[in-house]
Design an enzyme around this catalytic site. Structure first.
Site, PDB file in Angstrom:
ATOM      1  N   LYS A  11      -3.413  59.362  38.991  1.00 37.77           N
ATOM      2  CA  LYS A  11      -3.117  58.858  37.644  1.00 37.77           C
ATOM      3  C   LYS A  11      -1.678  58.337  37.539  1.00 37.77           C
ATOM      4  O   LYS A  11      -0.838  58.597  38.405  1.00 37.77           O
ATOM      5  CB  LYS A  11      -3.391  59.980  36.625  1.00 37.77           C
ATOM      6  CG  LYS A  11      -4.869  60.400  36.554  1.00 37.77           C
ATOM      7  CD  LYS A  11      -5.103  61.429  35.456  1.00 37.77           C
ATOM      8  CE  LYS A  11      -6.575  61.812  35.357  1.00 37.77           C
ATOM      9  NZ  LYS A  11      -6.827  62.775  34.235  1.00 37.77           N
ATOM     10  N   TYR A  51     -13.859  56.116  30.534  1.00 30.24           N
ATOM     11  CA  TYR A  51     -13.832  57.382  29.793  1.00 30.24           C
ATOM     12  C   TYR A  51     -14.742  57.351  28.547  1.00 30.24           C
ATOM     13  O   TYR A  51     -14.565  58.152  27.638  1.00 30.24           O
ATOM     14  CB  TYR A  51     -12.399  57.740  29.399  1.00 30.24           C
ATOM     15  CG  TYR A  51     -11.608  58.356  30.540  1.00 30.24           C
ATOM     16  CD1 TYR A  51     -11.971  59.590  31.088  1.00 30.24           C
ATOM     17  CD2 TYR A  51     -10.493  57.734  31.069  1.00 30.24           C
ATOM     18  CE1 TYR A  51     -11.255  60.174  32.126  1.00 30.24           C
ATOM     19  CE2 TYR A  51      -9.762  58.305  32.110  1.00 30.24           C
ATOM     20  CZ  TYR A  51     -10.156  59.524  32.627  1.00 30.24           C
ATOM     21  OH  TYR A  51      -9.439  60.103  33.648  1.00 30.24           O
ATOM     22  N   PHE A  59      -8.676  63.126  21.798  1.00 35.89           N
ATOM     23  CA  PHE A  59      -7.630  62.636  22.699  1.00 35.89           C
ATOM     24  C   PHE A  59      -7.979  61.298  23.350  1.00 35.89           C
ATOM     25  O   PHE A  59      -7.211  60.781  24.167  1.00 35.89           O
ATOM     26  CB  PHE A  59      -7.316  63.685  23.787  1.00 35.89           C
ATOM     27  CG  PHE A  59      -8.491  64.094  24.644  1.00 35.89           C
ATOM     28  CD1 PHE A  59      -8.941  63.287  25.695  1.00 35.89           C
ATOM     29  CD2 PHE A  59      -9.142  65.304  24.431  1.00 35.89           C
ATOM     30  CE1 PHE A  59     -10.012  63.660  26.492  1.00 35.89           C
ATOM     31  CE2 PHE A  59     -10.211  65.692  25.227  1.00 35.89           C
ATOM     32  CZ  PHE A  59     -10.646  64.864  26.257  1.00 35.89           C
ATOM     33  N   ARG A  87     -12.823  69.090  43.256  1.00 37.20           N
ATOM     34  CA  ARG A  87     -12.516  69.802  42.004  1.00 37.20           C
ATOM     35  C   ARG A  87     -11.701  71.061  42.310  1.00 37.20           C
ATOM     36  O   ARG A  87     -10.799  71.413  41.565  1.00 37.20           O
ATOM     37  CB  ARG A  87     -13.809  70.190  41.268  1.00 37.20           C
ATOM     38  CG  ARG A  87     -14.680  69.031  40.820  1.00 37.20           C
ATOM     39  CD  ARG A  87     -14.163  68.232  39.667  1.00 37.20           C
ATOM     40  NE  ARG A  87     -14.050  68.967  38.423  1.00 37.20           N
ATOM     41  CZ  ARG A  87     -13.748  68.391  37.262  1.00 37.20           C
ATOM     42  NH1 ARG A  87     -13.525  67.078  37.186  1.00 37.20           N
ATOM     43  NH2 ARG A  87     -13.638  69.100  36.178  1.00 37.20           N
ATOM     44  N   THR A  93      -7.934  71.535  34.452  1.00 39.42           N
ATOM     45  CA  THR A  93      -7.487  70.366  33.678  1.00 39.42           C
ATOM     46  C   THR A  93      -6.071  70.573  33.133  1.00 39.42           C
ATOM     47  O   THR A  93      -5.225  69.691  33.234  1.00 39.42           O
ATOM     48  CB  THR A  93      -8.450  70.118  32.495  1.00 39.42           C
ATOM     49  OG1 THR A  93      -9.781  70.033  32.999  1.00 39.42           O
ATOM     50  CG2 THR A  93      -8.103  68.845  31.752  1.00 39.42           C
ATOM     51  N   ARG A 104      -2.896  70.001  40.655  1.00 42.25           N
ATOM     52  CA  ARG A 104      -2.381  70.015  39.284  1.00 42.25           C
ATOM     53  C   ARG A 104      -1.310  71.100  39.103  1.00 42.25           C
ATOM     54  O   ARG A 104      -0.349  70.903  38.357  1.00 42.25           O
ATOM     55  CB  ARG A 104      -3.527  70.175  38.297  1.00 42.25           C
ATOM     56  CG  ARG A 104      -4.297  68.847  38.124  1.00 42.25           C
ATOM     57  CD  ARG A 104      -5.601  69.027  37.436  1.00 42.25           C
ATOM     58  NE  ARG A 104      -6.210  67.764  37.017  1.00 42.25           N
ATOM     59  CZ  ARG A 104      -7.463  67.657  36.589  1.00 42.25           C
ATOM     60  NH1 ARG A 104      -8.242  68.728  36.525  1.00 42.25           N
ATOM     61  NH2 ARG A 104      -7.944  66.485  36.232  1.00 42.25           N
ATOM     62  N   ASN A 114      -2.184  64.757  34.051  1.00 44.99           N
ATOM     63  CA  ASN A 114      -2.520  65.820  35.004  1.00 44.99           C
ATOM     64  C   ASN A 114      -2.854  65.291  36.407  1.00 44.99           C
ATOM     65  O   ASN A 114      -3.636  65.891  37.137  1.00 44.99           O
ATOM     66  CB  ASN A 114      -3.621  66.729  34.439  1.00 44.99           C
ATOM     67  CG  ASN A 114      -4.901  65.980  34.154  1.00 44.99           C
ATOM     68  OD1 ASN A 114      -5.013  64.783  34.431  1.00 44.99           O
ATOM     69  ND2 ASN A 114      -5.891  66.670  33.622  1.00 44.99           N
ATOM     70  N   HIS A 117      -7.858  62.519  38.652  1.00 48.60           N
ATOM     71  CA  HIS A 117      -9.222  62.622  38.132  1.00 48.60           C
ATOM     72  C   HIS A 117     -10.138  62.887  39.319  1.00 48.60           C
ATOM     73  O   HIS A 117      -9.906  62.355  40.403  1.00 48.60           O
ATOM     74  CB  HIS A 117      -9.664  61.323  37.453  1.00 48.60           C
ATOM     75  CG  HIS A 117     -11.157  61.205  37.316  1.00 48.60           C
ATOM     76  ND1 HIS A 117     -11.836  61.788  36.266  1.00 48.60           N
ATOM     77  CD2 HIS A 117     -12.096  60.648  38.115  1.00 48.60           C
ATOM     78  CE1 HIS A 117     -13.145  61.564  36.434  1.00 48.60           C
ATOM     79  NE2 HIS A 117     -13.329  60.874  37.545  1.00 48.60           N
ATOM     80  N   GLU A 128     -19.243  56.383  39.123  1.00 49.85           N
ATOM     81  CA  GLU A 128     -17.807  56.068  39.093  1.00 49.85           C
ATOM     82  C   GLU A 128     -17.392  55.252  40.314  1.00 49.85           C
ATOM     83  O   GLU A 128     -16.559  54.346  40.210  1.00 49.85           O
ATOM     84  CB  GLU A 128     -17.005  57.366  38.974  1.00 49.85           C
ATOM     85  CG  GLU A 128     -17.194  58.030  37.614  1.00 49.85           C
ATOM     86  CD  GLU A 128     -16.580  59.419  37.490  1.00 49.85           C
ATOM     87  OE1 GLU A 128     -16.771  60.053  36.441  1.00 49.85           O
ATOM     88  OE2 GLU A 128     -15.903  59.876  38.443  1.00 49.85           O
TER      89      GLU A 128
HETATM   90  P1  RTP Z   1     -10.920  64.363  34.890  1.00 48.89           P
HETATM   91  O1  RTP Z   1     -12.172  63.935  34.175  1.00 48.89           O
HETATM   92  O2  RTP Z   1      -9.738  63.435  34.640  1.00 48.89           O
HETATM   93  O3  RTP Z   1     -11.128  64.652  36.324  1.00 48.89           O
HETATM   94  O4  RTP Z   1     -10.435  65.747  34.289  1.00 48.89           O
HETATM   95  P2  RTP Z   1     -11.271  66.985  33.800  1.00 48.89           P
HETATM   96  O5  RTP Z   1     -12.721  66.812  34.126  1.00 48.89           O
HETATM   97  O6  RTP Z   1     -10.555  68.180  34.318  1.00 48.89           O
HETATM   98  O7  RTP Z   1     -11.044  66.887  32.240  1.00 48.89           O
HETATM   99  P3  RTP Z   1     -11.966  66.218  31.098  1.00 48.89           P
HETATM  100  O8  RTP Z   1     -12.336  67.278  30.124  1.00 48.89           O
HETATM  101  O9  RTP Z   1     -13.047  65.392  31.717  1.00 48.89           O
HETATM  102  O10 RTP Z   1     -10.911  65.267  30.397  1.00 48.89           O
HETATM  103  C1  RTP Z   1     -10.587  64.015  30.955  1.00 48.89           C
HETATM  104  C2  RTP Z   1      -9.097  63.809  30.918  1.00 48.89           C
HETATM  105  O11 RTP Z   1      -8.670  63.697  29.563  1.00 48.89           O
HETATM  106  C3  RTP Z   1      -7.354  64.210  29.430  1.00 48.89           C
HETATM  107  N1  RTP Z   1      -7.368  65.281  28.449  1.00 48.89           N
HETATM  108  N2  RTP Z   1      -6.501  65.357  27.478  1.00 48.89           N
HETATM  109  N3  RTP Z   1      -5.050  66.154  25.187  1.00 48.89           N
HETATM  110  C4  RTP Z   1      -6.082  66.896  25.594  1.00 48.89           C
HETATM  111  O12 RTP Z   1      -6.419  67.914  25.030  1.00 48.89           O
HETATM  112  C5  RTP Z   1      -6.808  66.452  26.779  1.00 48.89           C
HETATM  113  N4  RTP Z   1      -7.868  67.055  27.305  1.00 48.89           N
HETATM  114  C6  RTP Z   1      -8.209  66.306  28.369  1.00 48.89           C
HETATM  115  C7  RTP Z   1      -6.924  64.700  30.792  1.00 48.89           C
HETATM  116  O13 RTP Z   1      -6.215  63.648  31.452  1.00 48.89           O
HETATM  117  C8  RTP Z   1      -8.248  64.974  31.457  1.00 48.89           C
HETATM  118  O14 RTP Z   1      -8.116  64.981  32.859  1.00 48.89           O
HETATM  119 MG    MG Z   2     -13.854  65.079  33.612  1.00 56.07          MG
END
Ligand code: RTP
Ligand code: MG
Length: 140
Positions: A11, A51, A59, A87, A93, A104, A114, A117, A128
């Protein structure tokens, strides 16, 4: 366990700090092989489309803004049980919850910025990967 593929993004918070190599090294040390890679500046349309599943989350707007704020490196990773392996090395996250030894924990700045992805299922990995790569750009 069979060899499979997953999709990764380094990222903008990481490219800004010149951590592409450091992140990739941790992916490789976790048993993943980079079989496709390119550096891109995502358009709002690309980031928003990628996304789309988070469209209703509070967010979403900020996330699209962050993901278009600088270059990203999109990668296809190959390895045994690639989705889970990736993962696991990514960590939680929110970096505050991430285990020692994860990407992370080492590098993430915040729950949003973070560093990486990673696809969360084989099905999403295939979608993807196809979003960013043609078959002839992936060399296993
Ligand atoms: P990713 O999809 O990026 O691999 O991350 P993840 O599964 O761990 O997290 P996900 O719930 O899918 O959220 C996607 C990305 O959104 C951002 N995020 N911001 N501000 C917030 O509360 C918040 N929560 C998530 C993060 O960049 C997250 O990786
Ligand atoms: Mg995710």
């Amino acid at each position: 366990m069979a060899v499979s593929r997953t999709f990764s993004i380094i990222k903008p918070d990481a490219t800004r700090r010149n951590l592409t190599g450091a992140v990739t090294k941790m992916l490789e040390e976790a048993g993943l092989r980079v079989v496709a890679s390119k550096r891109l500046l995502l358009t709002e349309e690309q980031a928003g489309g990628f996304y789309e599943v988070h469209k209703e989350r509070p967010f979403y707007g900020e996330l699209v803004e962050f993901m278009t704020s600088g270059p990203v490196v999109v990668q296809v990773l190959e390895g045994e049980d690639a989705v889970k392996r990736n993962r696991d090395v990514m960590g939680a996250t929110n970096p505050a919850d991430a285990d020692e030894g994860t990407i992370r924990k080492a590098f993430a700045e915040s729950i949003e910025a973070n560093t990486v992805h990673g696809s969360d299922s084989d099905e999403n990995a295939a979608t993807e990967i196809a979003f960013f790569f043609n078959d002839d750009e992936i060399v296993g």
